[in-house]
Design a protein around this motif. Sequence first.
Motif, PDB file in Angstrom:
ATOM      1  N   ARG A  27       0.810  -1.177   0.048  1.00 57.03           N
ATOM      2  CA  ARG A  27       0.221  -0.006  -0.326  1.00 57.03           C
ATOM      3  C   ARG A  27       1.012   1.647  -0.302  1.00 57.03           C
ATOM      4  NH1 ARG A  27      -5.428  -1.182   0.080  1.00 57.03           N
ATOM      5  NH2 ARG A  27      -6.410  -2.357   1.621  1.00 57.03           N
ATOM      6  N   LYS A  32      -3.459   3.139  -1.505  1.00 64.41           N
ATOM      7  CA  LYS A  32      -3.819   2.356  -2.722  1.00 64.41           C
ATOM      8  C   LYS A  32      -2.924   0.920  -3.034  1.00 64.41           C
ATOM      9  CE  LYS A  32      -6.701   5.754  -4.077  1.00 64.41           C
ATOM     10  NZ  LYS A  32      -7.916   5.168  -4.159  1.00 64.41           N
ATOM     11  N   ASP A 350      -4.295  -1.272  -7.655  1.00 63.18           N
ATOM     12  CA  ASP A 350      -5.149  -0.056  -8.390  1.00 63.18           C
ATOM     13  C   ASP A 350      -3.752   0.537  -9.368  1.00 63.18           C
ATOM     14  OD1 ASP A 350      -7.398   1.347  -6.780  1.00 63.18           O
ATOM     15  OD2 ASP A 350      -5.693   0.642  -5.027  1.00 63.18           O
TER      16      ASP A 350
END
Length: 365
Positions: A27, A32, A350
């Motif tokens: 992350r 994200k 993402d």
Amino acid sequence: MSLRQVTTEIERTLRRYPGIARARVLRDTDGKLVAQVLPWGTHSVTADTGVLAELAVMNMAETRFLHDEIFVDEVYLRGGIVLRENAVVFDVGANIGMYSLFIEARCPSARVYAFEPIPEVFAKLQENIGERGLTTRSFEYGLSDREQEVSFYYYPDISIMSCRHDYTNWDNEVELIKLYVANERQSGPPGRAEHLAEVEALAGKDFEFVERRCRLRPMSAVIDEVGVRAIDLIKIDAQRAEHDVLRGIEDRHWPLIQQISMEVHDEAASPTEGRVKQVTELLVEKGFRVSVEVEEMLRGTGRYAVYAIRPGYDRDPRPVVAAAGTSHAVEPGLVADWLSDRLRPDLVPDRIVVVDALPEPLPES
């Protein structure tokens, strides 16, 4: 699911994407999910020990050798050899499955039939196929000129030297290791001193071997059983048994075979002396165009690369998916689309980033 469970599932799935050797998911500061992916086929893969550590290996030094020979030097994809869409490939002498990984990375539509007779090595092949989710079909026997069971000498410390006991030439194998190291130190890529020292140390060992009874079968019997109508490529690395493999092909099956990429032993003052001429004459007789090369890092070792292509194969209408020096880049957008078909929407990263090296994971808090 915890963050570690989430990232592990995504990483395991990413390793099954053709062309990706290793993946790390984390992350970022905005929370994200970011996937970092390292492609196969670069020397950074060899330097990144995590890549090879994720494989079921026999010996790390020989695994690096196999990776560089197959992925970096593309030794089985020279001499005009190509991989076409939906190719059928026979991998004779599959070892731990490095060539199967190569085919999956470069030609994911291919059907691979992998043959490895030594039980311990076959088990590693099975692990690597299963872990990566490959469609390779594996067979726990070797190929030869007839159905038989013979004694193999299996060397746990360097499995690629294992062979039929009656084809053993250990002095030549030791000389091979020394020449390989000398050639690589002189003209190989930088940053591999530690690896070459590990390989060189192998030559000074008193290798122990385990005798195994292994099954061998003629290729024609296998062709009949699996029901293939054509074979686009046969790769052969069978430790002095390459001519036996070819003699196991009946006349009725030779027209099915379009390309052969093989290592041939032609060692002076040994039973293999003159083998290149013998193999070349057989392949020309069967209608192939044949070329012979010496791999630079194996120069002076009595190992030759022989490539045979059937005239007219260049008119096959299927597109060429892979040829030497033409690997396709791993595209983040395509990887994301591929993941979307295999993971829940909340598990698709993402962002996907292609990197030259991966950081080591942070310790669990």
